[in-house]
Enzyme design. Structure first.
Site, PDB file in Angstrom:
ATOM      1  N   TRP A  21       0.840  -1.203   0.000  1.00 48.97           N
ATOM      2  CA  TRP A  21       0.000   0.000   0.000  1.00 48.97           C
ATOM      3  C   TRP A  21       0.876   1.254   0.000  1.00 48.97           C
ATOM      4  CZ3 TRP A  21      -4.314   1.033   4.243  1.00 48.97           C
ATOM      5  CH2 TRP A  21      -5.085   2.141   3.859  1.00 48.97           C
ATOM      6  N   TYR A  57      -3.624   1.012  -5.234  1.00 48.58           N
ATOM      7  CA  TYR A  57      -2.467   1.487  -4.461  1.00 48.58           C
ATOM      8  C   TYR A  57      -1.608   2.387  -5.341  1.00 48.58           C
ATOM      9  CZ  TYR A  57      -3.456  -2.239  -1.023  1.00 48.58           C
ATOM     10  OH  TYR A  57      -4.035  -3.055  -0.084  1.00 48.58           O
ATOM     11  N   HIS A 122     -11.720  -6.812  -3.509  1.00 46.91           N
ATOM     12  CA  HIS A 122     -11.138  -5.859  -2.581  1.00 46.91           C
ATOM     13  C   HIS A 122     -12.209  -5.255  -1.672  1.00 46.91           C
ATOM     14  CE1 HIS A 122      -7.806  -2.537  -2.195  1.00 46.91           C
ATOM     15  NE2 HIS A 122      -8.160  -3.064  -1.031  1.00 46.91           N
ATOM     16  N   SER A 153     -10.562 -10.122   0.060  1.00 44.32           N
ATOM     17  CA  SER A 153     -10.116  -9.278   1.167  1.00 44.32           C
ATOM     18  C   SER A 153     -11.374  -8.750   1.845  1.00 44.32           C
ATOM     19  CB  SER A 153      -9.262  -8.121   0.642  1.00 44.32           C
ATOM     20  OG  SER A 153      -8.789  -7.314   1.692  1.00 44.32           O
TER      21      SER A 153
END
Length: 328
Positions: A21, A57, A122, A153
């Site tokens: 990240w 990211y 995500h 995630s």
């Protein structure tokens, strides 16, 4: 370096890996390609063979840097990326088969990789977990050779439990640390029973568990630790594990008494996570090379003692559990 099996992917991955990240600099700072590549190379040099990134990211720059480095290395490095957070607004209706296919193809082009070892939804909205066609898409992408495995995630334990009902879900990425202990219950038991790889993110509670922050510590305006403490940008559980900053500082002060003489609690905090056999890998981030060495040293540290674990449990029960345990 020690390696663990990443569930039914069959991959043997470094138990301390790398989250990217903030790999190109501190949160909120411009992305630095040279810095990112130096950190990635340092991690691989030291035996890290699993790198987690995402298309959001650094506005795709982190994912591109990971791809560049992995392509020029001779070692086998497993790359995990994520898709879905580019949907604006981030709502269930935006999750379509066409949109997600587009994100996967964009990640392949951005990274320059021929296939993605692991693609992860995500942190999708809760309703998305109840749409089989979304999960079924990834069987098609696997048949096409574009992805090898699907993971999710998640923000909440309940989401993790729902996700692993889908047979093609091989991994769950979840927040688990000294301040977020609930996954160690039912979810870890179910994950082990179903051979699910467990990827632990936010292991240091956004740096709070290093013990290096204080009341006077400030964070840049673009740093989520500045703007997201109450969930202004995304789920507040991603920032300091969801606990109020001042409560976290009090708890860290008490944790320092459990490990007297240690100026950096990161190794102890990571070792606590590794002491849970359900965990496949932990993905702390790094904004400079020295942090790689600090994080990896936890792998060589002896397991915590029963006395240390009991003291940690007491601090969690008194300071943290009432504030976070049932929320995530």
């Amino acid at each position: 370096m020690h390696y663990r099996r990443l569930g039914k992917t069959g991959f043997d991955v470094s138990e301390i890996a790398l989250g990217t990240w903030q790999v190109g600099g501190k949160w909120g700072a411009p992305f630095d390609d040279a810095l990112a590549e130096s950190i990635l190379d340092a991690a691989i040099d030291r035996g890290v063979n699993f790198i987690d990134t995402a298309d959001v990211y650094g506005d795709q720059m982190s994912e591109a840097a990971v791809g560049r480095v992995v392509r020029r290395r001779s070692e086998k490095v497993y790359v995990a990326t994520k898709c879905g957070r580019r949907i604006r607004p981030h709502v269930d209706e935006g999750y379509t088969v066409a949109a997600l296919r587009g994100f996967v193809e964009a990640s392949l082009a951005n990274s320059g990789l021929e296939t993605l070892d692991l693609i992860q939804l995500h942190c999708p909205p809760p309703a998305t977990y109840y749409r089989p066609e979304i999960f079924g898409l990834f069987d098609d992408l696997k048949a096409e050779g574009k992805v090898q495995n699907l993971g999710v995630s998640v923000e909440k334990v309940e989401e993790a439990l729902k996700a692993i009902e889908y047979p093609n879900v091989t991994t769950i990425q979840i927040i688990f640390n000294l301040f977020r202990q609930r996954p160690a219950g039912l979810f870890f038991r179910e994950a082990q029973a179903r051979d699910i790889g467990v990827i632990v993110r936010v292991p240091l509670a956004s740096g709070l568990l290093t013990g290096k922050f204080g009341k006077e510590t400030t964070f840049a305006e673009g740093d989520h630790r500045h703007f997201n403490r109450d969930g202004a940008g995304f789920d507040k559980g991603e920032t300091f594990a969801g606990i109020p900053y001042d409560v976290g500082l009090q708890a860290v002060n008490e944790l320092q008494d459990v490990f007297p003489g240690e100026t950096n609690l990161a190794q102890a905090a990571l070792r606590w996570i590794l002491d849970h056999p359900a965990v496949s890998t932990v993905i702390p981030g790094a904004s400079r090379v020295e942090q790689i060495d600090s994080n990896l040293s936890a792998s060589e540290r002896a397991p915590l003692s029963e006395e240390q674990r009991a003291k940690i449990d007491a601090i969690y029960a008194a300071r943290v559990k009432p504030l976070v345990h049932q929320l995530w």
